[in-house]
Design an enzyme around this catalytic site. Structure first.
Site, PDB file in Angstrom:
ATOM      1  N   MET A  22       0.847  -1.202   0.000  1.00 33.46           N
ATOM      2  CA  MET A  22       0.000   0.000   0.000  1.00 33.46           C
ATOM      3  C   MET A  22       0.881   1.250   0.000  1.00 33.46           C
ATOM      4  O   MET A  22       0.435   2.335   0.362  1.00 33.46           O
ATOM      5  CB  MET A  22      -0.927   0.000   1.207  1.00 33.46           C
ATOM      6  CG  MET A  22      -1.914  -1.171   1.173  1.00 33.46           C
ATOM      7  SD  MET A  22      -3.423  -0.866   2.085  1.00 33.46           S
ATOM      8  CE  MET A  22      -2.778  -0.613   3.724  1.00 33.46           C
ATOM      9  N   GLY A  23       2.149   1.102  -0.392  1.00 31.76           N
ATOM     10  CA  GLY A  23       3.049   2.252  -0.410  1.00 31.76           C
ATOM     11  C   GLY A  23       3.555   2.588   0.976  1.00 31.76           C
ATOM     12  O   GLY A  23       3.504   1.751   1.879  1.00 31.76           O
ATOM     13  N   HIS A  29       9.588  -3.526   3.190  1.00 31.11           N
ATOM     14  CA  HIS A  29       9.187  -3.719   1.791  1.00 31.11           C
ATOM     15  C   HIS A  29      10.425  -3.925   0.908  1.00 31.11           C
ATOM     16  O   HIS A  29      10.404  -4.749  -0.010  1.00 31.11           O
ATOM     17  CB  HIS A  29       8.424  -2.489   1.273  1.00 31.11           C
ATOM     18  CG  HIS A  29       7.128  -2.222   1.971  1.00 31.11           C
ATOM     19  ND1 HIS A  29       6.927  -1.143   2.799  1.00 31.11           N
ATOM     20  CD2 HIS A  29       5.960  -2.906   1.967  1.00 31.11           C
ATOM     21  CE1 HIS A  29       5.700  -1.154   3.255  1.00 31.11           C
ATOM     22  NE2 HIS A  29       5.079  -2.220   2.784  1.00 31.11           N
ATOM     23  N   GLN A 155      -2.659 -12.182   8.047  1.00 29.82           N
ATOM     24  CA  GLN A 155      -2.897 -11.858   6.630  1.00 29.82           C
ATOM     25  C   GLN A 155      -2.177 -12.870   5.728  1.00 29.82           C
ATOM     26  O   GLN A 155      -2.741 -13.369   4.749  1.00 29.82           O
ATOM     27  CB  GLN A 155      -2.401 -10.444   6.332  1.00 29.82           C
ATOM     28  CG  GLN A 155      -2.333 -10.131   4.843  1.00 29.82           C
ATOM     29  CD  GLN A 155      -1.951  -8.690   4.556  1.00 29.82           C
ATOM     30  OE1 GLN A 155      -2.782  -7.803   4.638  1.00 29.82           O
ATOM     31  NE2 GLN A 155      -0.693  -8.444   4.201  1.00 29.82           N
ATOM     32  N   SER A 190       7.018  -0.924  10.020  1.00 31.07           N
ATOM     33  CA  SER A 190       5.627  -0.811   9.598  1.00 31.07           C
ATOM     34  C   SER A 190       5.409   0.596   9.065  1.00 31.07           C
ATOM     35  O   SER A 190       5.988   1.568   9.580  1.00 31.07           O
ATOM     36  CB  SER A 190       4.717  -1.043  10.812  1.00 31.07           C
ATOM     37  OG  SER A 190       3.426  -0.535  10.544  1.00 31.07           O
ATOM     38  N   SER A 191       4.564   0.710   8.042  1.00 33.58           N
ATOM     39  CA  SER A 191       4.266   2.049   7.516  1.00 33.58           C
ATOM     40  C   SER A 191       3.624   2.905   8.607  1.00 33.58           C
ATOM     41  O   SER A 191       3.765   4.121   8.618  1.00 33.58           O
ATOM     42  CB  SER A 191       3.319   1.951   6.320  1.00 33.58           C
ATOM     43  OG  SER A 191       3.890   1.122   5.329  1.00 33.58           O
ATOM     44  N   ARG A 192       2.891   2.268   9.522  1.00 33.76           N
ATOM     45  CA  ARG A 192       2.185   3.022  10.565  1.00 33.76           C
ATOM     46  C   ARG A 192       3.129   3.498  11.671  1.00 33.76           C
ATOM     47  O   ARG A 192       2.711   4.286  12.520  1.00 33.76           O
ATOM     48  CB  ARG A 192       1.034   2.198  11.133  1.00 33.76           C
ATOM     49  CG  ARG A 192      -0.122   2.039  10.142  1.00 33.76           C
ATOM     50  CD  ARG A 192      -1.335   1.380  10.771  1.00 33.76           C
ATOM     51  NE  ARG A 192      -2.515   1.451   9.919  1.00 33.76           N
ATOM     52  CZ  ARG A 192      -2.928   0.488   9.080  1.00 33.76           C
ATOM     53  NH1 ARG A 192      -2.233  -0.638   8.977  1.00 33.76           N
ATOM     54  NH2 ARG A 192      -4.012   0.644   8.354  1.00 33.76           N
TER      55      ARG A 192
HETATM   56  O1  PAF Z   1      -0.119  -5.734   3.680  1.00 33.01           O
HETATM   57  C1  PAF Z   1      -0.525  -4.812   2.935  1.00 33.01           C
HETATM   58  O2  PAF Z   1       0.182  -3.820   2.687  1.00 33.01           O
HETATM   59  C2  PAF Z   1      -1.911  -4.888   2.331  1.00 33.01           C
HETATM   60  O3  PAF Z   1      -2.816  -5.478   3.204  1.00 33.01           O
HETATM   61  C3  PAF Z   1      -1.937  -5.596   0.961  1.00 33.01           C
HETATM   62  C4  PAF Z   1      -1.550  -7.064   1.085  1.00 33.01           C
HETATM   63  C5  PAF Z   1      -0.982  -4.895   0.000  1.00 33.01           C
HETATM   64  C6  PAF Z   1      -3.352  -5.523   0.375  1.00 33.01           C
HETATM   65  O4  PAF Z   1      -3.785  -4.208   0.217  1.00 33.01           O
END
Ligand code: PAF
Length: 282
Positions: A22-23, A29, A155, A190-192
């Site tokens: 999600m950027g 990443h 997830q 984490s992005s957050r």
């Molecule tokens: O983990 C994430 O960043 C999101 O949940 C994903 C897998 C890209 C789906 O939007």
């Protein structure tokens, strides 16, 4: 590195190694992209950037989710991506967002999304949106491999089960479960984490400390009690802090089962999740 905005330009990337994001990219990443690019099979590595509205609840942070495109593209290229797919909402959800939201709510989820009563209990509807967007990205990009971080362990398990139960809908797609990347002091990337003030940055370490306390316990119940205690001492409101069967995410019924400690806990400005493989208890 190519920027791809239209799905018809993806044809030459079919069979790729895919890194959906999600950027707001960070070193976690970058590690996924590097791992995808390091496989010497000649397949292109494609990262996707799409902040998916259907996986956010009405009171969640969709509007303020960090959007840092320029820096993301630099990071993706440096990590070895051959292309970044930047779809818009109409490409992902051609029937419109209202329809997409209804379809996400009706999505048939693998049992592991709901039965453990973990993320899904705290974020109803979240996995419907995640499965929906990931399925759509698979459909458009037709990857051979897709990389997901163990940081979002439920997830990862949900998507793995979705593909396993998909009856070959995505060919022989393989899901790669890639390790969590941590800051030197242990905080999971984490992005957050960008929501954390300097003062809260130390408090946030309570999640990692809780998981380490769990590692030192002799039994799952003790591990859970220690995690709760540590998180509360750091000022967190705990959504869950549990030890579960690492495969099913259900409560542990016997010893010698591979287990995972999983935590979701809230500070006023951010909800953090993390997890860790536990030693085998005998
Ligand atoms: O983990 C994430 O960043 C999101 O949940 C994903 C897998 C890209 C789906 O939007």
């Amino acid at each position: 590195m190519r920027l791809v905005e239209r799905s018809d330009a993806l044809t030459s990337f079919h069979g790729c190694a895919l890194v959906p994001t999600m950027g707001a990219l960070h070193e976690g990443h970058a590690s996924l992209i590097r791992r995808a690019a390091a496989v010497p099979d000649g397949r292109p590595t494609v990262a996707t950037i799409f902040v998916n509205p259907t996986q956010f609840g009405p009171r969640e942070d969709f509007a303020k989710y960090p959007r840092t495109l320029e820096a993301d593209l630099r990071l993706a290229e440096a990590a070895g991506a051959d292309a970044v797919f930047l779809p818009d909402v109409a490409t992902i959800y051609p029937g419109g967002l209202d329809t997409a939201r209804r379809e996400a709510d009706a999505w048939t989820l693998p049992a592991i999304a709901t039965e453990p009563r973990l993320e899904d209990a705290a974020r109803p509807g979240h996995f419907g949106g995640v499965c929906q967007v990931v399925a759509r990205l698979f459909e458009l990009c037709k990857p051979a491999t897709a990389h997901f971080g163990q940081k979002d362990y439920q997830q990862l398990r949900v998507i793995t089960e979705m593909v396993r139960c998909g009856g070959g809908r995505w060919g022989s797609l393989r899901i790669s479960a890639d390790p969590t990347v941590r800051e030197p002091d242990g905080l999971a990337m984490s992005s957050r984490n960008r929501y954390l003030s300097a003062e809260r940055r130390d408090t946030a370490l309570g999640v990692y400390r809780a998981l380490q306390m769990a590692m030192s316990a002799q039994r799952p119940a003790t591990a859970e009690a220690l995690m709760h205690e540590t998180l509360e001492q750091h000022g967190f409101e705990v959504d869950y802090a549990v030890v579960r069967d690492a495969h099913t995410l259900m409560p542990v019924t016997g010893l010698e089962t591979p287990c995972r400690a999983l935590v979701a806990a809230r500070l006023p400005e951010v909800r953090l999740i993390d997890n860790m493989a536990m030693p085998v208890w005998r």
